[in-house]
Scaffold this motif. Structure first.
Motif, PDB file in Angstrom:
ATOM      1  N   LEU A   1       0.818  -1.327   0.075  1.00 55.98           N
ATOM      2  CA  LEU A   1      -0.025  -0.055   0.058  1.00 55.98           C
ATOM      3  C   LEU A   1       0.820   1.370   0.187  1.00 55.98           C
ATOM      4  CD1 LEU A   1      -2.777   1.407   0.329  1.00 55.98           C
ATOM      5  CD2 LEU A   1      -2.469   0.931   2.663  1.00 55.98           C
ATOM      6  N   VAL A   2       2.007   1.192   0.735  1.00 60.41           N
ATOM      7  CA  VAL A   2       2.727   2.439   0.893  1.00 60.41           C
ATOM      8  C   VAL A   2       3.525   2.668  -0.444  1.00 60.41           C
ATOM      9  CG1 VAL A   2       5.046   3.220   1.883  1.00 60.41           C
ATOM     10  CG2 VAL A   2       3.266   2.223   3.247  1.00 60.41           C
ATOM     11  N   GLN A   3       3.849   1.535  -1.241  1.00 63.13           N
ATOM     12  CA  GLN A   3       4.409   1.555  -2.524  1.00 63.13           C
ATOM     13  C   GLN A   3       3.437   2.178  -3.345  1.00 63.13           C
ATOM     14  OE1 GLN A   3       5.619  -2.440  -3.221  1.00 63.13           O
ATOM     15  NE2 GLN A   3       7.644  -2.375  -2.169  1.00 63.13           N
ATOM     16  N   ILE A   4       2.120   1.774  -3.701  1.00 65.15           N
ATOM     17  CA  ILE A   4       1.326   2.132  -4.240  1.00 65.15           C
ATOM     18  C   ILE A   4       0.909   3.761  -4.355  1.00 65.15           C
ATOM     19  CG2 ILE A   4      -1.309   2.306  -4.766  1.00 65.15           C
ATOM     20  CD1 ILE A   4      -1.124  -1.079  -4.453  1.00 65.15           C
ATOM     21  N   GLN A   5       0.796   4.198  -2.740  1.00 68.42           N
ATOM     22  CA  GLN A   5       0.609   5.537  -2.593  1.00 68.42           C
ATOM     23  C   GLN A   5       1.704   6.420  -2.879  1.00 68.42           C
ATOM     24  OE1 GLN A   5      -0.069   4.923   1.514  1.00 68.42           O
ATOM     25  NE2 GLN A   5      -2.528   5.028   1.468  1.00 68.42           N
ATOM     26  N   THR A   6       2.965   5.715  -2.882  1.00 67.13           N
ATOM     27  CA  THR A   6       4.179   6.662  -3.348  1.00 67.13           C
ATOM     28  C   THR A   6       4.049   6.764  -4.702  1.00 67.13           C
ATOM     29  OG1 THR A   6       5.335   5.747  -1.449  1.00 67.13           O
ATOM     30  CG2 THR A   6       6.861   6.870  -3.348  1.00 67.13           C
ATOM     31  N   ALA A   7       3.815   5.736  -5.632  1.00 70.25           N
ATOM     32  CA  ALA A   7       3.675   6.024  -7.017  1.00 70.25           C
ATOM     33  C   ALA A   7       2.599   6.733  -7.351  1.00 70.25           C
ATOM     34  CB  ALA A   7       3.325   4.587  -7.588  1.00 70.25           C
ATOM     35  N   ILE A   8       1.415   7.018  -6.785  1.00 66.28           N
ATOM     36  CA  ILE A   8       0.082   7.900  -7.143  1.00 66.28           C
ATOM     37  C   ILE A   8       0.622   9.437  -6.527  1.00 66.28           C
ATOM     38  CG2 ILE A   8      -2.067   8.511  -6.194  1.00 66.28           C
ATOM     39  CD1 ILE A   8      -2.760   5.728  -5.998  1.00 66.28           C
ATOM     40  N   THR A   9       1.255   9.556  -5.658  1.00 63.40           N
ATOM     41  CA  THR A   9       1.967  10.805  -5.449  1.00 63.40           C
ATOM     42  C   THR A   9       2.984  11.361  -6.336  1.00 63.40           C
ATOM     43  OG1 THR A   9       1.768  10.392  -3.092  1.00 63.40           O
ATOM     44  CG2 THR A   9       3.350  12.162  -3.463  1.00 63.40           C
ATOM     45  N   GLN A  10       3.741  10.283  -6.810  1.00 65.77           N
ATOM     46  CA  GLN A  10       4.612  10.664  -7.762  1.00 65.77           C
ATOM     47  C   GLN A  10       4.131  11.099  -9.025  1.00 65.77           C
ATOM     48  OE1 GLN A  10       7.325   7.617  -8.020  1.00 65.77           O
ATOM     49  NE2 GLN A  10       8.556   7.982  -6.154  1.00 65.77           N
ATOM     50  N   LEU A  11       2.829  10.300  -9.539  1.00 62.03           N
ATOM     51  CA  LEU A  11       2.206  10.656 -10.545  1.00 62.03           C
ATOM     52  C   LEU A  11       1.497  12.057 -10.600  1.00 62.03           C
ATOM     53  CD1 LEU A  11       0.598   7.424 -11.671  1.00 62.03           C
ATOM     54  CD2 LEU A  11       2.280   8.565 -12.862  1.00 62.03           C
ATOM     55  N   ASP A  12       1.104  12.475  -9.367  1.00 59.11           N
ATOM     56  CA  ASP A  12       0.334  13.911  -9.181  1.00 59.11           C
ATOM     57  C   ASP A  12       1.257  15.005  -9.457  1.00 59.11           C
ATOM     58  OD1 ASP A  12      -2.011  12.562  -8.597  1.00 59.11           O
ATOM     59  OD2 ASP A  12      -1.869  12.793  -6.368  1.00 59.11           O
ATOM     60  N   LEU A  13       2.565  14.670  -9.163  1.00 56.34           N
ATOM     61  CA  LEU A  13       3.806  15.783  -9.504  1.00 56.34           C
ATOM     62  C   LEU A  13       3.460  16.304 -10.810  1.00 56.34           C
ATOM     63  CD1 LEU A  13       6.780  14.179  -7.720  1.00 56.34           C
ATOM     64  CD2 LEU A  13       5.324  15.907  -6.733  1.00 56.34           C
ATOM     65  N   PHE A  14       2.759  15.408 -11.755  1.00 57.82           N
ATOM     66  CA  PHE A  14       2.948  16.259 -13.179  1.00 57.82           C
ATOM     67  C   PHE A  14       1.954  16.947 -13.131  1.00 57.82           C
ATOM     68  CE2 PHE A  14       4.804  11.983 -13.978  1.00 57.82           C
ATOM     69  CZ  PHE A  14       6.302  12.365 -14.645  1.00 57.82           C
ATOM     70  N   GLY A  15       0.803  16.618 -12.511  1.00 58.88           N
ATOM     71  CA  GLY A  15      -0.306  17.505 -12.567  1.00 58.88           C
ATOM     72  C   GLY A  15      -0.945  17.745 -13.927  1.00 58.88           C
ATOM     73  N   ALA A  16      -1.715  19.012 -14.064  1.00 58.44           N
ATOM     74  CA  ALA A  16      -2.639  19.273 -15.187  1.00 58.44           C
ATOM     75  C   ALA A  16      -1.755  19.379 -16.287  1.00 58.44           C
ATOM     76  CB  ALA A  16      -3.586  20.253 -14.979  1.00 58.44           C
ATOM     77  N   ASP A  17      -0.412  19.570 -16.377  1.00 59.35           N
ATOM     78  CA  ASP A  17       0.198  19.820 -17.364  1.00 59.35           C
ATOM     79  C   ASP A  17       0.756  18.572 -17.969  1.00 59.35           C
ATOM     80  OD1 ASP A  17       2.010  22.414 -15.497  1.00 59.35           O
ATOM     81  OD2 ASP A  17       0.259  22.629 -16.844  1.00 59.35           O
ATOM     82  N   PHE A  18       0.356  17.386 -17.539  1.00 59.59           N
ATOM     83  CA  PHE A  18       1.017  16.124 -18.073  1.00 59.59           C
ATOM     84  C   PHE A  18       0.577  16.095 -19.565  1.00 59.59           C
ATOM     85  CE2 PHE A  18       0.558  11.549 -18.599  1.00 59.59           C
ATOM     86  CZ  PHE A  18       1.911  11.229 -18.592  1.00 59.59           C
ATOM     87  N   ASP A  19      -0.659  16.479 -20.059  1.00 57.45           N
ATOM     88  CA  ASP A  19      -1.196  16.270 -21.327  1.00 57.45           C
ATOM     89  C   ASP A  19      -0.733  17.212 -22.200  1.00 57.45           C
ATOM     90  OD1 ASP A  19      -2.193  13.855 -20.885  1.00 57.45           O
ATOM     91  OD2 ASP A  19      -4.204  14.760 -20.144  1.00 57.45           O
ATOM     92  N   ASP A  20       0.021  18.319 -22.006  1.00 57.79           N
ATOM     93  CA  ASP A  20       0.508  19.383 -22.507  1.00 57.79           C
ATOM     94  C   ASP A  20       1.224  18.631 -23.873  1.00 57.79           C
ATOM     95  OD1 ASP A  20      -0.421  21.248 -21.173  1.00 57.79           O
ATOM     96  OD2 ASP A  20       1.516  21.931 -20.448  1.00 57.79           O
TER      97      ASP A  20
END
Length: 52
Positions: free
Chosen positions: A29-48
């Protein structure tokens, strides 16, 4: 929002075996939460569009 679920373990398992499963699930669970947090770093600009 945190979802909860129950996993039924065999009745003949020792408490140590059950805790080992709990520890593994907690670590995952900690690994999954860490991965999700890292993905959130991209924010809304990810699809630019790419700059080239």
């Amino acid at each position: 929002m945190q979802l909860r679920f129950t996993i039924l373990l065999p009745e003949d398992w020792t408490p140590e075996q059950a805790w080992a499963v709990q520890d593994c699930l907690d670590e995952r669970l900690v690994q999954i939460q860490t991965a999700i947090t890292q993905l959130d770093l991209f924010g809304a600009d990810f699809d630019d569009p790419l700059p080239f």
